[in-house]
Design an enzyme around this catalytic site. Structure first.
Site, PDB file in Angstrom:
ATOM      1  N   LYS A 208       0.855  -1.191   0.000  1.00  0.00           N
ATOM      2  CA  LYS A 208       0.000   0.000   0.000  1.00  0.00           C
ATOM      3  C   LYS A 208       0.890   1.240   0.000  1.00  0.00           C
ATOM      4  O   LYS A 208       1.454   1.641   0.998  1.00  0.00           O
ATOM      5  CB  LYS A 208      -0.906   0.021   1.240  1.00  0.00           C
ATOM      6  CG  LYS A 208      -2.108   0.897   1.003  1.00  0.00           C
ATOM      7  CD  LYS A 208      -2.295   2.056   1.838  1.00  0.00           C
ATOM      8  CE  LYS A 208      -1.828   3.178   2.422  1.00  0.00           C
ATOM      9  NZ  LYS A 208      -1.762   4.395   1.632  1.00  0.00           N
TER      10      LYS A 208
ATOM     11  N   GLU B 150       8.897   1.142  11.098  1.00  0.00           N
ATOM     12  CA  GLU B 150      10.067   2.023  10.947  1.00  0.00           C
ATOM     13  C   GLU B 150       9.478   3.423  10.966  1.00  0.00           C
ATOM     14  O   GLU B 150       8.780   3.814  10.031  1.00  0.00           O
ATOM     15  CB  GLU B 150      10.765   1.779   9.610  1.00  0.00           C
ATOM     16  CG  GLU B 150      11.034   0.324   9.273  1.00  0.00           C
ATOM     17  CD  GLU B 150      12.064  -0.322  10.164  1.00  0.00           C
ATOM     18  OE1 GLU B 150      12.939   0.402  10.676  1.00  0.00           O
ATOM     19  OE2 GLU B 150      11.976  -1.543  10.363  1.00  0.00           O
TER      20      GLU B 150
ATOM     21  N   CYS C 262      13.639  10.529   7.090  1.00  0.00           N
ATOM     22  CA  CYS C 262      13.436  10.120   8.488  1.00  0.00           C
ATOM     23  C   CYS C 262      14.675  10.379   9.331  1.00  0.00           C
ATOM     24  O   CYS C 262      14.586  10.722  10.496  1.00  0.00           O
ATOM     25  CB  CYS C 262      13.049   8.650   8.542  1.00  0.00           C
ATOM     26  SG  CYS C 262      14.207   7.577   7.683  1.00  0.00           S
TER      27      CYS C 262
ATOM     28  N   GLU D  95       9.257  16.229  14.776  1.00  0.00           N
ATOM     29  CA  GLU D  95       9.724  15.940  13.422  1.00  0.00           C
ATOM     30  C   GLU D  95       8.975  16.852  12.441  1.00  0.00           C
ATOM     31  O   GLU D  95       7.758  16.746  12.300  1.00  0.00           O
ATOM     32  CB  GLU D  95       9.463  14.479  13.072  1.00  0.00           C
ATOM     33  CG  GLU D  95      10.062  14.092  11.738  1.00  0.00           C
ATOM     34  CD  GLU D  95       9.751  12.663  11.345  1.00  0.00           C
ATOM     35  OE1 GLU D  95       8.622  12.204  11.560  1.00  0.00           O
ATOM     36  OE2 GLU D  95      10.653  12.001  10.800  1.00  0.00           O
TER      37      GLU D  95
HETATM   38  P1  NAD Z   1       2.283   8.548   7.571  1.00  0.00           P
HETATM   39  O1  NAD Z   1       2.447   7.809   8.846  1.00  0.00           O
HETATM   40  O2  NAD Z   1       1.331   9.662   7.513  1.00  0.00           O
HETATM   41  O3  NAD Z   1       1.860   7.549   6.400  1.00  0.00           O
HETATM   42  C1  NAD Z   1       2.610   6.398   6.101  1.00  0.00           C
HETATM   43  C2  NAD Z   1       1.694   5.396   5.418  1.00  0.00           C
HETATM   44  O4  NAD Z   1       0.682   5.014   6.339  1.00  0.00           O
HETATM   45  C3  NAD Z   1       0.984   5.943   4.186  1.00  0.00           C
HETATM   46  O5  NAD Z   1       0.892   4.947   3.196  1.00  0.00           O
HETATM   47  C4  NAD Z   1      -0.393   6.283   4.731  1.00  0.00           C
HETATM   48  O6  NAD Z   1      -1.401   6.259   3.745  1.00  0.00           O
HETATM   49  C5  NAD Z   1      -0.586   5.180   5.746  1.00  0.00           C
HETATM   50  N1  NAD Z   1      -1.571   5.469   6.788  1.00  0.00           N
HETATM   51  C6  NAD Z   1      -1.935   6.688   7.268  1.00  0.00           C
HETATM   52  N2  NAD Z   1      -2.912   6.546   8.193  1.00  0.00           N
HETATM   53  C7  NAD Z   1      -3.147   5.224   8.309  1.00  0.00           C
HETATM   54  C8  NAD Z   1      -4.043   4.447   9.108  1.00  0.00           C
HETATM   55  N3  NAD Z   1      -4.884   5.014   9.974  1.00  0.00           N
HETATM   56  N4  NAD Z   1      -4.019   3.102   8.975  1.00  0.00           N
HETATM   57  C9  NAD Z   1      -3.169   2.510   8.116  1.00  0.00           C
HETATM   58  N5  NAD Z   1      -2.320   3.189   7.312  1.00  0.00           N
HETATM   59  C10 NAD Z   1      -2.291   4.534   7.425  1.00  0.00           C
HETATM   60  O7  NAD Z   1       3.758   8.993   7.156  1.00  0.00           O
HETATM   61  P2  NAD Z   1       4.191   9.797   5.868  1.00  0.00           P
HETATM   62  O8  NAD Z   1       3.805  11.228   6.059  1.00  0.00           O
HETATM   63  O9  NAD Z   1       3.743   9.092   4.650  1.00  0.00           O
HETATM   64  O10 NAD Z   1       5.778   9.641   5.909  1.00  0.00           O
HETATM   65  C11 NAD Z   1       6.591  10.416   6.713  1.00  0.00           C
HETATM   66  C12 NAD Z   1       6.988   9.658   7.959  1.00  0.00           C
HETATM   67  O11 NAD Z   1       7.661   8.456   7.592  1.00  0.00           O
HETATM   68  C13 NAD Z   1       7.966  10.427   8.800  1.00  0.00           C
HETATM   69  O12 NAD Z   1       7.591  10.326  10.146  1.00  0.00           O
HETATM   70  C14 NAD Z   1       9.296   9.716   8.545  1.00  0.00           C
HETATM   71  O13 NAD Z   1      10.227   9.851   9.578  1.00  0.00           O
HETATM   72  C15 NAD Z   1       8.842   8.316   8.387  1.00  0.00           C
HETATM   73  N6  NAD Z   1       9.842   7.509   7.695  1.00  0.00           N
HETATM   74  C16 NAD Z   1      10.556   6.607   8.437  1.00  0.00           C
HETATM   75  C17 NAD Z   1      11.552   5.843   7.828  1.00  0.00           C
HETATM   76  C18 NAD Z   1      12.323   4.815   8.615  1.00  0.00           C
HETATM   77  O14 NAD Z   1      12.923   3.938   7.997  1.00  0.00           O
HETATM   78  N7  NAD Z   1      12.331   4.867   9.936  1.00  0.00           N
HETATM   79  C19 NAD Z   1      11.820   6.004   6.462  1.00  0.00           C
HETATM   80  C20 NAD Z   1      11.057   6.939   5.743  1.00  0.00           C
HETATM   81  C21 NAD Z   1      10.067   7.683   6.372  1.00  0.00           C
END
Ligand code: NAD
Length: 497
Positions: free
Chosen positions: A191, A267, A302, A401
Site C-alpha cells: 500500500k 520504521e 526520516c 519531526e
Molecule cells: P504517515 O504515517 O502519515 O503515512 C505512512 C503510510 O501510512 C501511508 O501509506 C499512509 O497512507 C498510511 N496510513 C496513514 N494513516 C493510516 C491508518 N490510519 N491506517 C493505516 N495506514 C495509514 O507517514 P508519511 O507522512 O507518509 O511519511 C513520513 C513519515 O515516515 C515520517 O515520520 C518519517 O520519519 C517516516 N519515515 C521513516 C523511515 C524509517 O525507515 N524509519 C523512512 C522513511 C520515512
C-alpha cells in the site's frame, strides 16, 4: 537533447503513460467502487492522473489472491535459488525502466530527478538484488540434542504480508519491504502513500513480467485511514510492515490488537542529532555534511540531521560555515538535473513546514537563513532551507519531526551535556558524531540511543547494515540479513529417533 537538460526530462514527462489502477492477482483493475482520487504533481500543482480509491472490498480481493498464491506453494515453496533467479530478473527489468521510474517518482513527489535516478533507483536495485542473492545462502539450525533426538530450528515465510509505506522515498521504502518479504517466500500486498502511488503501481507490472506469480504481489493505492486501516484490521493478514510516522505506527499496533494479533513491524519518525566537537577532523567537511544532512530530499528524510549540536567553543565559526554550505542548496525545478532541492510533496506538508518556521520565530529562536516560500516553478510548493540558531531543546522545532529542511542549532559544553541533549527526544533513529578522538567516538557512539550512529560522516552504511530505530522510531530493522526476521516465523521441530 541531452539527459543533462531540463528540456529532455520535461519532454519525457509530457509523453509518459501513467497507470493509476490497483494491481490484484496479476491484473490492473479499477477499485471495486469505481472511485478514484486525483494524483497531483507538487512541481506545479498539475493533475497527473486518476488513481484507484481502494477500500475494504479491494483489500478482501487482494488478501484472497495473496492467500491462495501462498497456500498453492507456487512461490512460497519454490526453491530459494528459483526465487532468487526471478527476483534478479525483476531487478533487471527495474533497471531497464530506470528512467521511467525515476521520472514517475519525481513528478509524483517532487524530488530532484538526479536523486531519483542515483539514490532512489540505485537503492531499490541494490536492495532487490541483495535480498535475492542472500536467500539461497541462509541456513537453518540443528539443535545440540542428545543422540536419540533431533531438534531442528527452521524459518518459514509468514504468509500474507501487508506493507504500508510513506511518500518520501516511495520506491526505495517499497523495495526495503518487497526485497526480503518476497525472497523469504511471502505473498505481499503493497500500500503506497496516497501522495506518491505511481512507482509502486508500475513496479507490479514489472514483477509480473519477471515471472513473479499472480497473487504474490498486489498493489492497493488509496488513503491510509481507508485502505491502510482495512489492511491493518484484516483478519487474514499475518504480518504488517510499516514505514511512516510514529503516530500511525502506534495506531497500527492497536489495529493488530483489535484484530488477529498480526505481527507489526514499524520504521517510524526521527529527530536526529548531529554532534560536532571542536576536535572534528575537518570543520569544513563537517559543515558541508551538516548542510546536506538536513537539506537532502527537501529535508523529507526520516534520518534528517535536524538538530545540530555544536561544542560551545566553535559555535560562531561553525554556524557561519554551515550557513555558507546551506547556500549551495537551492530550490529549483525537480526535472532539471542540476537541481538539488525539489518541491515539497504537497500543500499540507508545505503549510506544516511554514507553520514550524513561524513557531520557531515566535518561540524565540534566531532565524539565521532561509525560512521563505519561493516559487522556482509557478504554482509549486518550495521552501528555502532554513537554519535557526539559539534554539532551546524544549522548543517545538527541536523536539518535533518537521519533515522539511529546518535546522535547529544547539550548543553543548562537554560530552555529558551533548549526550543528554542528543537523547532528549522521543526518537532514536540516527546520530552523527564528529571528533578526532578515538575514545570519545566510541564512548559517544555507545551513549547515544539510536539505531544508526555515524562517525565523521552522515548517512553511512549499505545493504549489509541493518536500519531502524530505538525508542519511538520503531521496532523493526530493514536491510541486511536482520530484515529477514520480520518475514519469517521460527519453528522448532523435535523428533525422538
Ligand atoms: P504517515 O504515517 O502519515 O503515512 C505512512 C503510510 O501510512 C501511508 O501509506 C499512509 O497512507 C498510511 N496510513 C496513514 N494513516 C493510516 C491508518 N490510519 N491506517 C493505516 N495506514 C495509514 O507517514 P508519511 O507522512 O507518509 O511519511 C513520513 C513519515 O515516515 C515520517 O515520520 C518519517 O520519519 C517516516 N519515515 C521513516 C523511515 C524509517 O525507515 N524509519 C523512512 C522513511 C520515512
Amino acid at each position: 537533447m541531452s539527459k543533462q537538460d531540463l528540456a529532455y526530462w520535461q519532454q519525457r514527462a509530457e509523453t509518459l503513460t501513467i497507470e493509476g489502477r490497483a494491481f490484484i492477482n496479476g491484473q490492473y483493475v479499477d477499485a471495486v467502487n469505481k472511485q478514484t482520487f486525483d494524483c497531483i504533481s507538487p512541481i506545479d500543482n498539475r493533475k497527473l492522473t486518476d488513481v484507484a480509491y481502494c477500500e475494504q472490498a479491494d483489500a478482501d480481493l487482494a488478501v484472497t489472491a495473496a492467500r491462495q498464491s501462498f497456500d498453492s506453494g507456487v512461490w512460497s515453496k519454490a526453491a530459494p535459488a528459483k526465487r532468487k533467479a526471478v527476483m534478479l530478473a525483476f531487478a533487471d527489468l527495474i533497471e531497464l525502466h530506470k528512467e521511467e521510474l525515476a521520472l514517475l517518482e519525481t513528478i509524483d513527489m517532487g524530488k530532484p530527478i538526479a536523486d531519483s535516478l542515483a539514490v532512489d533507483l540505485g537503492g531499490t536495485l541494490r536492495c532487490i538484488r541483495w535480498s535475492a542473492e542472500a536467500i539461497d545462502k541462509i541456513y537453518d539450525e540443528v539443535a545440540p540434542t542428545p543422540d536419540n533426538e533431533l531438534g531442528m530450528v527452521t524459518h518459514e515465510p509468514c504468509g500474507v504480508v501487508a506493507a504500508i509505506v510513506p511518500w518520501n522515498f516511495p520506491l526505495q521504502m517499497a523495495s526495503w519491504k518487497l526485497g526480503p518479504a518476497l525472497a523469504a517466500g511471502n505473498s505481499v500486498i503493497l500500500k503506497p502513500s496516497e501522495k506518491s502511488p505511481l512507482t509502486a503501481i508500475k513496479l507490479a507490472a514489472l514483477a509480473k513480467e519477471a515471472g513473479i506469480p499472480d497473487g504474490v504481489i498486489n498493489v492497493l493505492p488509496g488513503y491510509g485511514h481507508v485502505i491502510g486501516k482495512a489492511l491493518a484490521l484484516h483478519m487474514d493478514i499475518d504480518t504488517l510492515v510499516f514505514t511512516g510516522s510514529t503516530a500511525i505506527a502506534k495506531q497500527l499496533m492497536i489495529y493488530a490488537g483489535e484484530s488477529n494479533l498480526k505481527r507489526v513491524w514499524s520504521e517510524a519518525g526521527g529527530k536526529s542529532p548531529n554532534i560536532v566537537f571542536a576536535d572534528a577532523p575537518n570543520l569544513d567537511d563537517a559543515a558541508q555534511s551538516a548542510a546536506g544532512a538536513f537539506c537532502f530530499n527537501q529535508g523529507e528524510v526520516c534520518t534528517a540531521g535536524t538538530r545540530l549540536l555544536i561544542e560551545e567553543s566553535i559555535k560562531d565559526e561553525f554556524i557561519a560555515k554551515v550557513i555558507n554550505a546551506v547556500k549551495t542548496w537551492v530550490p529549483g525545478n525537480p526535472l532539471d538535473p542540476k537541481t538539488n532541492v525539489g518541491a515539497i510533496v504537497d500543500q499540507t506538508q508545505y503549510e506544516r513546514i511554514l507553520g514550524y518556521i513561524s513557531a520557531g520565530k515566535e518561540q524565540g529562536a534566531t532565524l539565521s537563513t532561509g525560512g521563505e516560500a519561493v516559487e522556482p516553478v509557478k504554482n509549486g510548493y518550495y521552501i528555502s532551507p532554513t537554519v535557526f540558531s539559539d534554539v532551546d531543546n524544549k522548543m517545538d522545532i527541536a523536539q518535533e519531526e518537521i519533515f522539511g529542511s529546518v535546522l535547529s542549532v544547539l550548543t553543548f559544553k562537554d560530552e555529558a551535556e551533548a549526550v543528554a541533549i542528543a537523547n532528549d527526544t522521543p526518537y532514536g533513529l540516527a546520530a552523527g558524531i564528529w571528533t578526532s578522538n578515538f575514545s570519545r567516538a566510541h564512548k559517544m557512539a555507545k551513549a547515544v540511543r539510536a539505531g544508526s550512529v555515524w562517525v565523521n560522516q552522515w548517512d553511512g552504511g549499505d545493504m549489509t547494515a541493518p536500519f531502524g530505530g530505538f525508542k519511538q522510531s520503531g521496532n523493526g530493522r530493514d536491510k541486511s540479513h536482520h530484515a529477514f526476521s520480520k518475514y519469517t516465523e521460527i519453528k522448532a521441530t523435535w523428533m525422538k529417533l
